[in-house]
Design a protein around this motif. Structure first.
Motif, PDB file in Angstrom:
ATOM      1  N   GLU A 158       0.678  -1.114  -0.064  1.00  0.00           N
ATOM      2  CA  GLU A 158       0.172  -0.003   0.176  1.00  0.00           C
ATOM      3  C   GLU A 158       0.788   1.378  -0.147  1.00  0.00           C
ATOM      4  OE1 GLU A 158      -3.777   0.492   0.927  1.00  0.00           O
ATOM      5  OE2 GLU A 158      -3.992  -1.105  -0.371  1.00  0.00           O
ATOM      6  N   HIS A 159       1.951   1.236   0.435  1.00  0.00           N
ATOM      7  CA  HIS A 159       2.838   2.323   0.727  1.00  0.00           C
ATOM      8  C   HIS A 159       4.160   2.271  -0.025  1.00  0.00           C
ATOM      9  CE1 HIS A 159       0.004   3.913   3.940  1.00  0.00           C
ATOM     10  NE2 HIS A 159       0.062   2.578   3.980  1.00  0.00           N
ATOM     11  N   GLY A 195       7.662   6.677 -11.485  1.00  0.00           N
ATOM     12  CA  GLY A 195       7.454   6.040 -10.387  1.00  0.00           C
ATOM     13  C   GLY A 195       6.011   4.779 -10.335  1.00  0.00           C
ATOM     14  N   ASP A 196       5.712   4.751 -11.637  1.00  0.00           N
ATOM     15  CA  ASP A 196       4.466   3.956 -11.622  1.00  0.00           C
ATOM     16  C   ASP A 196       4.729   2.341 -11.362  1.00  0.00           C
ATOM     17  OD1 ASP A 196       2.431   6.107 -13.108  1.00  0.00           O
ATOM     18  OD2 ASP A 196       4.665   5.782 -13.765  1.00  0.00           O
ATOM     19  N   ARG A 236       1.369  10.071  -8.496  1.00  0.00           N
ATOM     20  CA  ARG A 236       2.657   9.651  -9.277  1.00  0.00           C
ATOM     21  C   ARG A 236       2.737   8.113  -9.291  1.00  0.00           C
ATOM     22  NH1 ARG A 236       8.121   9.331  -8.467  1.00  0.00           N
ATOM     23  NH2 ARG A 236       7.781   9.600  -6.325  1.00  0.00           N
ATOM     24  N   THR A 237       2.650   7.732  -8.079  1.00  0.00           N
ATOM     25  CA  THR A 237       3.027   6.316  -7.768  1.00  0.00           C
ATOM     26  C   THR A 237       1.718   5.562  -7.379  1.00  0.00           C
ATOM     27  OG1 THR A 237       3.393   6.508  -5.552  1.00  0.00           O
ATOM     28  CG2 THR A 237       5.236   7.059  -7.163  1.00  0.00           C
ATOM     29  N   ARG A 238       0.612   6.059  -7.167  1.00  0.00           N
ATOM     30  CA  ARG A 238      -0.714   5.236  -6.715  1.00  0.00           C
ATOM     31  C   ARG A 238      -0.518   4.829  -5.138  1.00  0.00           C
ATOM     32  NH1 ARG A 238      -1.736   0.950 -10.818  1.00  0.00           N
ATOM     33  NH2 ARG A 238      -3.332   0.385  -9.119  1.00  0.00           N
ATOM     34  N   ARG A 239       0.694   5.560  -4.503  1.00  0.00           N
ATOM     35  CA  ARG A 239       0.541   5.000  -3.082  1.00  0.00           C
ATOM     36  C   ARG A 239       1.251   6.249  -2.368  1.00  0.00           C
ATOM     37  NH1 ARG A 239       3.949  -0.395  -4.121  1.00  0.00           N
ATOM     38  NH2 ARG A 239       5.447   0.762  -5.013  1.00  0.00           N
TER      39      ARG A 239
END
Ligand SMILES: Nc1ncnc2c1ncn2[C@@H]1O[C@H](COP(=O)(O)OP(=O)(O)O)[C@@H](O)[C@H]1O
Ligand SMILES: Nc1ncnc2c1ncn2[C@@H]1O[C@H](COP(=O)(O)OP(=O)(O)O)[C@@H](O)[C@H]1O
Ligand SMILES: Nc1ncnc2c1ncn2[C@@H]1O[C@H](COP(=O)(O)OP(=O)(O)O)[C@@H](O)[C@H]1O
Lengths: 412, 121, 121, 121, 412, 412
Positions: E390-391, E410-411, F246-249
């Motif tokens: 999640e993080h 960053g994806d 940006r990163t979905r997290r």
């Protein structure tokens, strides 16, 4: 009653309260992880045990009017301790503020006997110690007792707190004897960051400890607080230099120890000397404790976390230097430099009385406790660590899988 | 060549190391481990919960030795690590085909002889 | 089948992993270890005390490989982990009787060939 | 005598331990490990940086067993540790020359039979 | 406006602000390390989400004049909230002080659903909860609403904060269901020192929480602060004894829990009862929560960190005992012992209203959120731990070598 | 002199003092464990080195009357710094309060060069830097110097502290060069909980940093403190959203960084703008620093803990936005929105002057230090970690057995 003083003293109370967890972190970081919780619980439990007993009778022994030796019991169970003024703050606040001192002083002693004392024996010991040793000594100096009348200068407890705890720690280390692997094993701190956390919080709290001892948001409180900032800076600096000269390296534990020693040493002097004298006092105080710790670690005396050299020696040095540097213009009395050399002797009497009384009484209490419950756990327990066997817990659990749930109750 | 793997009590590590060094066994690696055997089960309390700690803290030693050193190494560890109470641990002797010293590429016996010149004062 | 156990410097782990992946060795396990050998002894200070740190931080790799891969794996690790200073570590080659892949029950050579289709991009 | 070394998912450890104890395999050691195989690569973000986590948390079991116990032990671990997704881990069976019980000096089969009288309730 | 009151309230604001990180440490230490950051972020994120929304509208809903049920929107976006006096302190300071309460109350709920809630769903939930549940209930008691008018005594939020969060936690634990390995696995705290750190900072901050609720550096503030020192001491002591009787050992987590329960229980009573009553209240409050936690852990209810028994039960007990021990001489109203037994019933109404409203509203909100985003992550994520998935982080990285840098974006 | 102001400023001093340990935790958690103590000692040592030198001469350079460029030496060695009033508080308290600023500003710089600087070189550098860079710049803005006279608005040190430290950090990172494995290795934080602890304590302390800069328990102090609560909430919220987009997290380190950036940005504006503007300023400030960190990490510049983008950029943005949002009604002067666009230019001059002077002077100092002692340790030391080789310690010792006691002294 003054709002400014009340606000300040509430905060000072909170800050000193925070010093006991801070001490738990300082001490807890210095031991091995298998004893970390036992060590921290020694501080936390003091909040429960010594704190409640303080409210019950300790406060009255220390601060009720009475003889030159102890107070009477008129404030027992907080009878008559309410919102009426004590100085410029509510009486009940004064009581709580002083209570936080009792709690941390008892907890300080634990540093000498970590990793090898039965928790139940420890609890009984500090319960008694808070009433039989701490409360009377506090009365002598601050509660209208003989040392105060004699003119001993102890702004925030150099003698009452640190010399007192230091000598009790020495006696406790001697009575309990060294850890079973002492001298064969290097006991390294399991978490120096935890030690540094304790140090930071102790320093912060100590501004309430020393500054609050003015019992008002006064210029003297400001002076005491500022000196509490300056002196440890000087001690830490000197300590780091001594470290560098001796080993060519500066340790973090050394810096932390230096800070604490500086805080201890400035305690009796905080509101009685100027800021330049505070820097000097801080710098000077580094030497005895630094070399005291070196010397201690070459003996068989397992004062495990060096309470005696840090608090005992630091407190003595601070108390005597208070007699050297004090100046009436800052708010207390004059010392040697200001033309009253006899003050040093008066300070010496305070130190000596505390050494003797606390030393003897702590010895008797420990021996008495030992009659009821053995002071030390069996050898296997010391080897495995006290956390699991005395508390049924581990400080750091990997968590995964290692442990299966029992279907029922808690008896071991 | 053999690897001697010993599982011992952590509080005995210093004794074992000292004994090994005295016996001139100076190359070894250790790691933390946890073990289950016949030990008395300890109980942990966490709030309402009671749990058995099935695993006890141990230390694992891996010692690569040439064949003539096997016996002395085993005996040294066994003596130094023993308390006589359940949970003292085990020693395994495992055959090794080849040993290399990364620094030099030396093999087998040469690979496990520490360079006594430097250091280890 | 063999297990190649290498004890290396932690700061070399990235290099070794990269080199192994380039050499198409993609199945391995690591764990933290501490080692004693001929390294220069470091000294620790704790208050009055001075102590020798007899143990240095290391990383242990365990790599299960089929026989034809042994040589290349050993050489790859040796090259990537070397600094030339004492303390670079050791490589042990240990014979294995049987290997299983838990997920499928596959044995031996099939067991150590990672499923290249998924993931590992 | 054999050592069975299993690399499994940490979240499966409890299951595996329970299964082993039920199968009367009661002597074992574990340690934390990290592994690389065909697992889906996870990504870590640290400020501006993105990194691939090439290593996944695993637990390593080392179980010394006498030869008749090898099969049952392997099967038990395999069954209890399986999720069916990539990353379940490996089992290695390694021959052992000798096993000692440190407490008594007993060897081989006797060495790996836990003293059932005490404890382990 | 008063300088003393302003200074004190700035500090009280800072102290309550610090309680949210403190809660993060308390909760974070209790979970497994693979979920430590997720758990801590649940508290830290509340500072961003609930804090900003409080300034935007929450404050107005809670404290603007309006109906008996909610305030109107006159203070929305802090319109008119400036340096003019609210009591004896600047209005803007009052707003911020109250904001820190909203932040921590929402964060308290998270303890019930750690290790298994999608972070995005959590954020949406607390955003709504702060506005729809916390703000109105605060209005009822403190903002001129019906409970306050009825004479409910809630000095610092026993009902508004703790009963409210406690019941929301219960509902959340039921709606989300237990962790997938609940009941099969012993979830042990990954770092008890972190728990103790949280405890120490919470206690320190709570002096601002309770003492600050006097909104002035007054004797009542001092009383509230002193009671906040005394009550948890008694609770911790009783808790340790209950532990010792049941298992013959005293756990550190137990002591920490006892302290928190004592803090919760004294909250509604802090400025309304005397110090001796505070000790009694603290001691009594240990029992329901202690046995509540025991009972809870024997059920399938995975209120993971025992928010319901600690805060819910502790808050209820505190609220009712306030109705027992209160005495007008300390500054509030009279309770049962002082001759007004009906006060206990009034307290009960406050508790009940909060239980019902917060329970129902929390349920509805969670179900509504679940329509938009699933509340729970996939099973694999729960097994691996929420921190990584999640993080994109680990709480503790070994650092060396394990990870290689990607060349770009960053994806995932 | 005012008791309320004195009490408040004692506490503000304690809170800013606590920020230096807090910074040690923030920075220490971000590095690898083999360098954790070295990193933390960089902050702690600043308390000893910069703190003592501040009392010795730094304070006089900064705050004694003198030229537009520096103060004279009349307060050297604290001559004449006593209990007389400075404003409404004792002079000595003002000196100590300002001293805590000098200490933390020097410590801030260390974030750029962690894990690769010889500790002795670092100590010499910050000793000089505190006197040659910090003290004069403080004089320019607050001590009666030219920037203050020009009308630069810097409430609590956006320019003096953050721009100043930020550019020094940039220069230091360039002079020292990157860590030897920079760009090949992902340096992950060894303990994010430690980072969050630092964040929580920094935020708490910052209320004293900004609120205390009013030097009185006044409404402006309250405003400054409230803005210090609000702005970082907004920054953290925006930061988490940027992360998510940006990163979905949302990372915990990101939230912590966002909070610090918000605290930095509000620093110059704290007492000059309203609470709504503070929220806006906080939200805006997230962008440059967020993208600055992204950009920085794509370069060869090893500003290891992003001091330049977080403090430098954050400070610049805060300083300029102060010129935009300031309104005389809150207590300072007017800015662009209030009709005085030129204030932005004045702010720009302050920033520019600091950038140039601190940049050049820091460069010269580092080069000068390098003549005496090499700035970087040998490669092997960097690989093994600085804790063991520079300090003779490990942050976390397993303790058991690994280490044998030497019979004597300490030379390595
Ligand atoms: N079969 C085994 N395989 C691997 N390790 C074992 C085995 N049996 C025991 N051990 C290890 O040895 C430790 C002690 O073993 P145990 O049987 O309890 O004691 P003892 O050898 O004294 O009878 C265990 O905790 C475990 O770490
Ligand atoms: N005989 C051995 N068995 C197991 N591990 C060993 C052995 N000898 C060395 N090691 C490991 O290798 C590391 C480096 O070994 P050392 O002898 O110091 O260096 P080098 O191989 O460069 O001469 C040690 O720290 C230890 O971890
Ligand atoms: N050749 C190997 N040697 C040692 N350990 C291995 C090897 N291959 C895989 N492993 C371990 O097993 C784990 C899972 O392996 P992987 O190949 O990803 O999954 P699966 O076995 O399900 O195909 C790895 O993380 C690693 O710890």
């Amino acid at each position: 009653m003054s709002g400014a003083d009340t606000g300040w003293m509430i905060l000072a109370t909170g800050m000193v309260l925070l010093m006991t967890p801070a001490l738990a972190f300082f001490y807890g970081g210095l031991v091995r992880s298998k004893n970390a919780l036992n060590t921290m619980m020694m501080s936390f439990a003091s909040m429960g045990v010594v704190g409640v007993l303080w409210a019950a009778v300790g406060y009255s022994i220390a601060f009720a009017p009475g003889s030159a030796w102890t107070g009477d019991l008129r404030f027992a169970l907080l009878r008559g301790v309410g919102l009426d003024a004590k100085g410029s703050i509510p009486h009940v606040l004064f009581m709580a503020y002083q209570g936080t001192f009792a709690v941390i002083t008892a907890a300080l002693v634990s540093g000498a006997i970590v990793e090898r004392m039965r928790f139940s024996a420890y609890l009984v010991f500090i319960a008694l110690w808070g009433l039989v040793v701490y409360a009377p000594v506090a009365h002598w100096v601050w509660g209208g007792g003989w040392l105060g009348s004699m003119g001993t200068l102890d702004f925030a407890g150099g003698t009452v707190v640190h010399v007192n705890a230091g000598v009790a720690a020495l006696v406790a280390a001697m009575v309990l004897g060294p850890r079973r692997d002492h001298g064969r094993q290097a006991f390294l701190p399991h978490s120096v960051p935890l030690v540094l956390l304790g140090t930071g919080l102790l320093w912060f709290g100590w501004l309430g400890f020393n500054g609050g001892s003015a019992l008002a948001a006064s210029p003297v409180a400001a002076l005491a607080a500022v000196n509490t900032v300056l002196a440890p800076m000087a001690t830490a600096l000197v300590w780091m230099l001594l470290d560098a000269i001796r080993t060519r390296r500066m340790t973090a534990v050394g810096a932390a120890t230096g800070i604490v020693v500086g805080l201890v040493a400035i305690t009796p002097a905080a509101g009685f000397i100027g800021p330049r004298a505070a820097l000097a006092l801080g710098a000077i105080a580094a030497f005895p404790s630094y070399y005291g710790i070196l010397a201690r670690s070459r003996t068989r005396l397992d004062d495990s976390l060096d309470v005696t050299p840090a608090h005992g020696l630091g407190g003595i040095v601070g108390a005597l230097l208070t007699g050297v540097f004090a100046r009436a213009m800052w708010g207390g009395g004059d010392g040697w430099i200001a033309g009253k050399p006899s003050q040093v002797a008066i300070q010496g009497v305070g130190v000596l009385a505390t050494l003797v009384y606390s030393g003897v009484a702590s010895f008797v209490l420990l021996k008495a406790v030992a009659l009821v419950v053995p002071l030390r756990p069996p050898e296997r327990e010391e080897a495995v660590g006290l956390d699991v066997l005395e508390h049924g817990e581990e400080a750091y659990s990997s968590g995964e899988g290692a442990v299966l749930v029992l279907s029922d109750g808690g008896d071991r | 060549m053999k690897i001697i793997t010993a599982i011992i009590r952590p509080e005995k590590l210093t004794d074992v190391l000292e004994a090994l060094f005295k016996a001139d066994v100076r190359g070894l690696s250790i790691s933390r481990a946890q073990g289950h055997g016949g030990e008395i089960v300890q109980v942990t309390n966490y709030r309402g919960l009671t749990a058995k700690m099935e695993l006890h803290e141990k230390v694992r030693l891996d010692i690569g030795v040439s064949d003539p050193f096997v016996e002395i190494t085993v005996q040294t560890v066994m003596k130094a690590a023993r308390t006589g109470e359940v949970g003292d641990g085990k020693i395994f002797v495992v055959p090794v085909e080849k040993v290399y010293r990364i620094r030099t590429g030396e093999e087998d016996v040469e690979a496990v002889t520490p360079p006594m010149i430097e250091g280890s004062v």
